[in-house]
Motif scaffolding. Structure first.
Motif, PDB file in Angstrom:
ATOM      1  N   UNK A 239       0.817  -1.208   0.000  1.00 33.94           N
ATOM      2  CA  UNK A 239       0.000   0.000   0.000  1.00 33.94           C
ATOM      3  C   UNK A 239       0.856   1.266   0.000  1.00 33.94           C
ATOM      4  N   UNK A 240       2.092   1.151   0.499  1.00 30.94           N
ATOM      5  CA  UNK A 240       2.980   2.312   0.567  1.00 30.94           C
ATOM      6  C   UNK A 240       3.764   2.521  -0.725  1.00 30.94           C
ATOM      7  N   UNK A 241       3.740   1.546  -1.635  1.00 30.26           N
ATOM      8  CA  UNK A 241       4.475   1.675  -2.878  1.00 30.26           C
ATOM      9  C   UNK A 241       3.741   2.603  -3.844  1.00 30.26           C
ATOM     10  N   UNK A 242       4.500   3.172  -4.753  1.00 24.08           N
ATOM     11  CA  UNK A 242       3.904   3.995  -5.797  1.00 24.08           C
ATOM     12  C   UNK A 242       2.936   3.139  -6.620  1.00 24.08           C
ATOM     13  N   UNK A 243       1.711   3.612  -6.870  1.00 20.42           N
ATOM     14  CA  UNK A 243       0.731   2.808  -7.614  1.00 20.42           C
ATOM     15  C   UNK A 243       1.231   2.341  -8.974  1.00 20.42           C
ATOM     16  N   UNK A 244       2.051   3.146  -9.636  1.00 23.33           N
ATOM     17  CA  UNK A 244       2.572   2.736 -10.940  1.00 23.33           C
ATOM     18  C   UNK A 244       3.507   1.547 -10.815  1.00 23.33           C
ATOM     19  N   UNK A 245       4.185   1.442  -9.663  1.00 25.63           N
ATOM     20  CA  UNK A 245       5.045   0.287  -9.428  1.00 25.63           C
ATOM     21  C   UNK A 245       4.200  -0.937  -9.102  1.00 25.63           C
ATOM     22  N   UNK A 246       3.185  -0.762  -8.264  1.00 21.80           N
ATOM     23  CA  UNK A 246       2.323  -1.880  -7.886  1.00 21.80           C
ATOM     24  C   UNK A 246       1.723  -2.540  -9.120  1.00 21.80           C
ATOM     25  N   UNK A 247       1.377  -1.723 -10.122  1.00 24.38           N
ATOM     26  CA  UNK A 247       0.767  -2.258 -11.337  1.00 24.38           C
ATOM     27  C   UNK A 247       1.721  -3.167 -12.100  1.00 24.38           C
ATOM     28  N   UNK A 248       3.024  -3.083 -11.806  1.00 27.51           N
ATOM     29  CA  UNK A 248       4.014  -3.901 -12.507  1.00 27.51           C
ATOM     30  C   UNK A 248       4.457  -5.112 -11.681  1.00 27.51           C
ATOM     31  N   UNK A 249       3.915  -5.272 -10.484  1.00 27.02           N
ATOM     32  CA  UNK A 249       4.367  -6.358  -9.628  1.00 27.02           C
ATOM     33  C   UNK A 249       3.849  -7.705 -10.123  1.00 27.02           C
ATOM     34  N   UNK A 250       4.561  -8.750  -9.718  1.00 22.75           N
ATOM     35  CA  UNK A 250       4.147 -10.119 -10.002  1.00 22.75           C
ATOM     36  C   UNK A 250       2.995 -10.481  -9.075  1.00 22.75           C
ATOM     37  N   UNK A 251       1.800 -10.671  -9.656  1.00 16.36           N
ATOM     38  CA  UNK A 251       0.624 -11.048  -8.868  1.00 16.36           C
ATOM     39  C   UNK A 251       0.500 -10.173  -7.632  1.00 16.36           C
ATOM     40  N   UNK A 252       0.293  -8.851  -7.798  1.00 17.89           N
ATOM     41  CA  UNK A 252       0.345  -7.939  -6.661  1.00 17.89           C
ATOM     42  C   UNK A 252      -0.740  -8.151  -5.623  1.00 17.89           C
ATOM     43  N   UNK A 253      -1.768  -8.936  -5.918  1.00 19.87           N
ATOM     44  CA  UNK A 253      -2.837  -9.118  -4.935  1.00 19.87           C
ATOM     45  C   UNK A 253      -2.735 -10.458  -4.209  1.00 19.87           C
ATOM     46  N   UNK A 254      -1.513 -11.009  -4.145  1.00 22.21           N
ATOM     47  CA  UNK A 254      -1.321 -12.206  -3.318  1.00 22.21           C
ATOM     48  C   UNK A 254      -1.919 -12.023  -1.933  1.00 22.21           C
ATOM     49  N   UNK A 255      -1.696 -10.847  -1.360  1.00 21.18           N
ATOM     50  CA  UNK A 255      -2.056 -10.616   0.029  1.00 21.18           C
ATOM     51  C   UNK A 255      -3.309  -9.748   0.103  1.00 21.18           C
ATOM     52  N   UNK A 256      -4.355 -10.163  -0.573  1.00 19.61           N
ATOM     53  CA  UNK A 256      -5.597  -9.405  -0.585  1.00 19.61           C
ATOM     54  C   UNK A 256      -6.470  -9.717   0.604  1.00 19.61           C
ATOM     55  N   UNK A 257      -7.735  -9.363   0.491  1.00 17.89           N
ATOM     56  CA  UNK A 257      -8.658  -9.488   1.617  1.00 17.89           C
ATOM     57  C   UNK A 257      -8.811 -10.929   2.081  1.00 17.89           C
ATOM     58  N   UNK A 258      -8.604 -11.893   1.167  1.00 23.85           N
ATOM     59  CA  UNK A 258      -8.823 -13.290   1.534  1.00 23.85           C
ATOM     60  C   UNK A 258      -7.849 -13.787   2.590  1.00 23.85           C
ATOM     61  N   UNK A 259      -6.676 -13.129   2.705  1.00 27.51           N
ATOM     62  CA  UNK A 259      -5.721 -13.550   3.720  1.00 27.51           C
ATOM     63  C   UNK A 259      -5.432 -12.436   4.719  1.00 27.51           C
ATOM     64  N   UNK A 260      -6.228 -11.372   4.686  1.00 24.79           N
ATOM     65  CA  UNK A 260      -6.047 -10.304   5.664  1.00 24.79           C
ATOM     66  C   UNK A 260      -6.383 -10.822   7.045  1.00 24.79           C
TER      67      UNK A 260
END
Length: 240
Positions: A205-226
């Motif tokens: 969440x602290x990363x620049x959004x443009x960088x997050x969009x380039x991450x490998x599977x950036x939603x690994x840690x989404x709501x399902x594992x919060x």
């Protein structure tokens, strides 16, 4: 008992180590620091002359060394214990943490900087892989680095390995499970822990959004594992 104060950076593996330990122990933390990479708050300069994070404040005590903070929390809040009981494994834990801080983390940090700038290369990935292979040779998770209890050594590597996944993917040389079977099996287990999921979510969440969009599977840690309300650490966030 009033909350401990932690000056920290959400994207930092050193700060994440302390947040993960606090979460595992259900320690209340008052987090202070910028939402992204910096600059740090004036309050940090008042307790650390170089403004390095993390810094833990517990009453009149100010601790500015990540290893010292981790072991202090483990002694101050002994349940669950996160250091091995036997002396050889405690020594191995400290050696593994030192390897992370002095060797692995700087290599990943260099590659991460190149990824942010859009110039991560195969040589960056090779350097990261070399250090991860060295780590693979040092550990035999069962399922954690030192037995059946998640400990300080495990907390130390979680965010750094997540970054390693990202930078090697960005360089077109993703981590190979045939070369790192023990480490990647350990990471698959670690990333399911609520404490680790929250630390990675905070960093992402602290990363620049443009960088997050380039991450490998950036939603690994989404709501399902919060973390659930029962598992989530009761920390609050102060202004930078």
């Amino acid at each position: 008992m009033s909350a401990l104060k932690l000056f920290q950076l959400p994207i930092s593996p050193l700060s994440a180590r302390i947040r993960i330990i606090a979460s595992e122990k259900h320690i209340e933390l008052d987090l202070s620091g910028p939402k992204s990479g910096g600059p740090m708050s004036p309050g940090l300069a008042s307790v650390h002359p170089l403004s390095h994070a993390p810094v833990l404040i517990d009453g009149t005590l100010a601790l500015a060394d990540t290893t010292a903070i981790a072991e202090y929390l483990d002694e101050r809040y002994p349940f669950p214990s996160m250091m091995p009981k036997n002396a050889p494994d405690r020594a191995r834990t400290r050696a593994l943490v030192r390897f992370h801080d002095a060797t692995l983390a700087p290599v990943i940090a260099d590659a991460y900087t190149h990824m942010v700038d859009g110039r991560v290369t195969a040589s960056d990935a090779d350097a990261v892989h070399a250090q991860l292979i060295s780590l693979e040779r040092r550990v035999s998770p069962t399922p954690w680095f030192f037995g059946d209890k998640f400990g300080i050594a495990d907390a130390t590597f979680c965010l750094s390995v997540w970054y390693a996944v990202q930078v090697t993917h960005a360089a077109g040389m993703p981590m190979d499970e045939t070369r790192l079977p023990k480490l990647l099996e350990w990471f698959d287990a670690a990333r399911q822990r609520p404490s680790v999921a929250l630390a990675v979510r905070d960093a992402q969440c602290a990363l620049d959004p443009s960088l997050v969009s380039r991450l490998c599977d950036p939603i690994w840690f989404g709501a399902s594992v919060a973390p659930t309300s029962a598992d989530e650490p009761t920390w609050s966030t102060s202004a930078a």
